[in-house]
Write a protein that holds these residues in place. Structure first.
Motif, PDB file in Angstrom:
ATOM      1  N   GLY A  53      -0.080  13.252 -16.066  1.00 31.81           N
ATOM      2  CA  GLY A  53      -1.197  12.496 -15.901  1.00 31.81           C
ATOM      3  C   GLY A  53      -1.258  10.845 -17.237  1.00 31.81           C
ATOM      4  O   GLY A  53      -1.514  10.315 -16.965  1.00 31.81           O
ATOM      5  N   VAL A  54      -1.194  11.352 -18.019  1.00 30.74           N
ATOM      6  CA  VAL A  54      -1.328  10.998 -19.567  1.00 30.74           C
ATOM      7  C   VAL A  54       0.636  10.080 -18.864  1.00 30.74           C
ATOM      8  O   VAL A  54      -0.034   8.396 -20.255  1.00 30.74           O
ATOM      9  N   MET A  55       1.051  10.704 -18.613  1.00 30.41           N
ATOM     10  CA  MET A  55       1.810   9.016 -19.325  1.00 30.41           C
ATOM     11  C   MET A  55       1.627   7.666 -18.192  1.00 30.41           C
ATOM     12  O   MET A  55       2.587   7.075 -18.494  1.00 30.41           O
ATOM     13  N   LEU A  56       1.961   8.771 -16.673  1.00 33.67           N
ATOM     14  CA  LEU A  56       1.601   7.286 -15.923  1.00 33.67           C
ATOM     15  C   LEU A  56       0.285   6.353 -16.138  1.00 33.67           C
ATOM     16  O   LEU A  56       0.240   5.638 -15.800  1.00 33.67           O
ATOM     17  N   VAL A  57      -0.559   7.802 -16.927  1.00 37.12           N
ATOM     18  CA  VAL A  57      -1.748   6.615 -17.475  1.00 37.12           C
ATOM     19  C   VAL A  57      -1.132   5.599 -18.682  1.00 37.12           C
ATOM     20  O   VAL A  57      -1.789   3.726 -18.842  1.00 37.12           O
ATOM     21  N   GLN A 115      -8.961   7.168 -11.911  1.00 41.64           N
ATOM     22  CA  GLN A 115      -8.636   8.469 -10.879  1.00 41.64           C
ATOM     23  C   GLN A 115      -7.717   9.819 -11.061  1.00 41.64           C
ATOM     24  O   GLN A 115      -8.145  10.920 -11.757  1.00 41.64           O
ATOM     25  N   LEU A 116      -7.049   9.069 -12.779  1.00 42.14           N
ATOM     26  CA  LEU A 116      -6.590  10.240 -13.584  1.00 42.14           C
ATOM     27  C   LEU A 116      -7.102  10.655 -14.811  1.00 42.14           C
ATOM     28  O   LEU A 116      -6.808  10.880 -15.513  1.00 42.14           O
ATOM     29  N   SER A 117      -8.018   9.525 -14.997  1.00 43.97           N
ATOM     30  CA  SER A 117      -9.099   9.574 -16.368  1.00 43.97           C
ATOM     31  C   SER A 117     -10.385   9.682 -15.708  1.00 43.97           C
ATOM     32  O   SER A 117     -10.943   9.751 -15.033  1.00 43.97           O
ATOM     33  N   LEU A 118     -11.119  10.541 -17.093  1.00 42.48           N
ATOM     34  CA  LEU A 118     -11.854  10.726 -16.884  1.00 42.48           C
ATOM     35  C   LEU A 118     -13.489   9.484 -16.667  1.00 42.48           C
ATOM     36  O   LEU A 118     -14.570   9.396 -16.150  1.00 42.48           O
ATOM     37  N   ASP A 119     -12.716   8.647 -17.817  1.00 40.88           N
ATOM     38  CA  ASP A 119     -13.124   7.280 -17.580  1.00 40.88           C
ATOM     39  C   ASP A 119     -12.441   6.214 -18.771  1.00 40.88           C
ATOM     40  O   ASP A 119     -11.447   6.926 -18.802  1.00 40.88           O
ATOM     41  N   TRP A 120     -12.418   4.656 -18.362  1.00 38.48           N
ATOM     42  CA  TRP A 120     -11.442   3.557 -18.917  1.00 38.48           C
ATOM     43  C   TRP A 120     -12.473   3.183 -18.987  1.00 38.48           C
ATOM     44  O   TRP A 120     -13.918   3.124 -17.979  1.00 38.48           O
ATOM     45  N   GLY A 121     -12.025   2.323 -19.903  1.00 40.90           N
ATOM     46  CA  GLY A 121     -12.627   0.933 -19.948  1.00 40.90           C
ATOM     47  C   GLY A 121     -11.624  -0.056 -21.141  1.00 40.90           C
ATOM     48  O   GLY A 121     -10.822  -0.121 -21.518  1.00 40.90           O
ATOM     49  N   PHE A 140      -1.365  18.688 -13.707  1.00 41.74           N
ATOM     50  CA  PHE A 140      -1.453  17.568 -12.484  1.00 41.74           C
ATOM     51  C   PHE A 140      -1.282  17.596 -11.795  1.00 41.74           C
ATOM     52  O   PHE A 140      -0.330  18.963 -11.436  1.00 41.74           O
ATOM     53  N   PRO A 141      -2.039  16.926 -10.794  1.00 45.28           N
ATOM     54  CA  PRO A 141      -2.455  15.816 -10.807  1.00 45.28           C
ATOM     55  C   PRO A 141      -4.255  17.036 -11.456  1.00 45.28           C
ATOM     56  O   PRO A 141      -4.836  17.560 -11.397  1.00 45.28           O
ATOM     57  N   ALA A 142      -4.479  15.341 -11.895  1.00 43.91           N
ATOM     58  CA  ALA A 142      -6.057  15.468 -12.903  1.00 43.91           C
ATOM     59  C   ALA A 142      -6.969  15.874 -11.886  1.00 43.91           C
ATOM     60  O   ALA A 142      -6.850  15.184 -10.437  1.00 43.91           O
ATOM     61  N   THR A 143      -7.662  16.771 -12.439  1.00 47.67           N
ATOM     62  CA  THR A 143      -9.100  16.837 -11.182  1.00 47.67           C
ATOM     63  C   THR A 143     -10.604  16.062 -11.575  1.00 47.67           C
ATOM     64  O   THR A 143     -10.417  16.359 -12.795  1.00 47.67           O
TER      65      THR A 143
END
Length: 143
Positions: A53-57, A115-121, A140-143
């Motif tokens: 997940g982190v690599m996709l982000v 979808q993959l993170s808890l939050d972003w901004g 993976f995937p993050a839930t």
């Protein structure tokens, strides 16, 4: 400290020394960027499924910076408890464009980040802006 307070603290402060930094000046190839981060996070061992997940982000945030920002600066990835804080900085202070999406982009990449993170901004810093995501360090995937 509850989750919201911790998230506010993490996204106000730059990633600390307990992570990795990759200069994005000169726009290094995304494969090289991913490889450097994976090696840093796993100390040279074979990365396991927790980092998918982190690599996709990372791909999405760095790729967006390459396509849309002026003078991309740096990628920072830092451990934050059971999460990884991913930050991509550039010299462009236009935070509204990130929030609104770029014309024709469809914002699919930022939806994936959401979808993959808890939050972003996105936040301003002294030299421009930082787009960040807090990614769970789990299977993976993050839930």
């Amino acid at each position: 400290m509850d989750f919201d307070e911790e998230l506010a603290r993490l996204t106000r402060e730059p990633a600390g020394a307990a992570g990795t930094r990759v200069s994005l000046c000169g726009l290094p190839d995304l494969r090289e960027v991913r490889s450097r981060v994976a090696e840093s996070l796993t100390f040279g061992a074979c990365p396991d499924g927790r980092f998918g997940g982190v690599m996709l982000v990372i791909d999405e945030l760095v790729g967006n910076a390459y396509r849309h920002a002026t003078a991309v600066r740096e990628l920072q990835v830092a451990r934050a408890g059971e999460h990884l804080l991913v930050e991509v900085s550039d010299h462009d202070p236009d935070v509204a464009a990130v929030r609104a999406g770029h014309p024709g982009s469809g914002r699919y990449g930022l939806r994936l980040v959401g979808q993959l993170s808890l939050d972003w901004g996105v936040r301003l810093d002294r030299a421009g802006k930082v787009v960040w995501a807090l990614v769970p360090l789990q299977g993976f995937p993050a839930t």
